[in-house]
Scaffold this active site. Structure first.
Site: not given
Length: 326
Positions: A177-179
């Site tokens: 996951c990331c922003t």
């Protein structure tokens, strides 16, 4: 006036990126948009702020670009522009990684609800990697996430190679996951390249997860690259996992060091910020040029003053000095 912070990206071939830079520049100036928009042959990476009433016009314009028909615009309300100005430019890398990325190496997309269910059912052969920098994960991440102690995304290709020596490439299920999603678009192919076979990406990133699921499995706040710096992903069930670097009490606000030579980000409570006069250390407080701290309710990243503003301040100081001699 109501504003919206808008984030979107699209990985798709762009035949004339410099031409698209010109089109974006003209449109954004007409719409009064602020933000950072990077464009190259691989696509577009955009973070911007806009008056709420103009969102439909922006959406129609973005989706009118060939290849961008299905792009999702993730929005959050804000009381003012979240960026000081507009920057639209051709950039060699949409995400600074310093390596060629084969975007044909696809990973599995999970929408936020599917992601939440997979976390519910997570077993020992499933690892969750937060593909963000260490100062971002310090203020918020998913329960049980691996948070690499890396300062820049340029370090992630080597990190992927290290992971390949630590896990079973066939059996291990990798959740990442990331922003907003774009860093996973890069990290996924990196992981495929080193041999991982089962890779799952949070589609729409942490922003979309907060909108659709809330704080389930999440702790802390989300670091964002605009004036807000840290925000809750959902209003209900907020927690603070980070602490003031001075008194060690819970704190999740970042500030720029008031020492203009340093200018580093640091976490502090308001009391310690005042006591340290806005500096990240005693050394910074005692040495170099220390600017006055920003006492406004919403702390913003430090920006250098425009030349005209510096000139105005210097002239004012000069007049005051002359008046004191009179």
């Amino acid at each position: 006036m109501d504003y919206l912070c808008v984030a979107y990206y699209c990985i798709t071939p762009i035949q004339d990126p410099n031409g698209l830079v010109g089109e974006y520049t003209r449109f954004c100036k007409e719409m009064g948009i602020h933000g950072r928009i990077y464009i190259n042959e691989d696509g577009v990476n955009a973070q911007l702020s806009i008056e709420k009433e103009k969102l439909n016009s922006l959406s129609e314009w973005v989706h009118g670009t060939p290849g961008f028909e299905k792009v999702e615009l993730k929005t959050d309300p804000h009381s003012e522009h979240a960026f000081e100005k507009l920057t639209v430019k051709y950039r060699q890398q949409l995400v600074a990684v310093d390596e060629d990325v084969d975007f044909s190496l696809k990973t599995n997309y999970l929408d936020p609800k599917e992601w939440s269910r997979m976390l519910d059912q997570r077993d020992e052969e499933t690892i969750l990697i937060d593909v963000r920098n260490n100062y971002e994960t310090k203020v918020g991440t998913f329960d049980g996430a691996i948070c690499p102690d890396l300062e820049t995304f340029r370090e992630f290709p080597e990190y992927a190679r290290q992971l390949a020596t630590q896990y079973d490439l066939k059996k291990t299920k990798v959740m990442m996951c990331c922003t907003g999603g774009i860093r996973c678009e890069y990290f996924g192919p990196m992981m495929k390249k080193v041999g991982f076979e089962n890779i799952f990406q949070l589609h729409g990133g942490i922003i979309k997860y907060g909108h659709e699921v809330g704080n389930k499995h999440w702790k802390g706040k989300l670091f964002v690259f605009d004036d807000r710096l840290t925000v809750p992903i959902h209003e209900e069930g907020q927690t603070t996992i980070s602490e003031c670097q001075f008194c060690k009490q819970p704190a999740d606000k970042y500030y720029n060091c008031a020492n203009m030579t340093c200018n580093d980000l640091f976490l502090s409570c308001e009391d310690c910020l005042k006591e340290q006069e806005g500096c990240c250390s005693g050394e910074c407080l005692q040495t170099g040029r220390v600017r006055p701290i920003d006492n406004k309710p919403i702390a913003k990243p430090f920006r250098k003053l425009p030349f005209e503003e510096k000139l105005r301040i210097n002239l004012k100081k000069r007049r005051q000095a002359l008046d004191s001699l009179a």
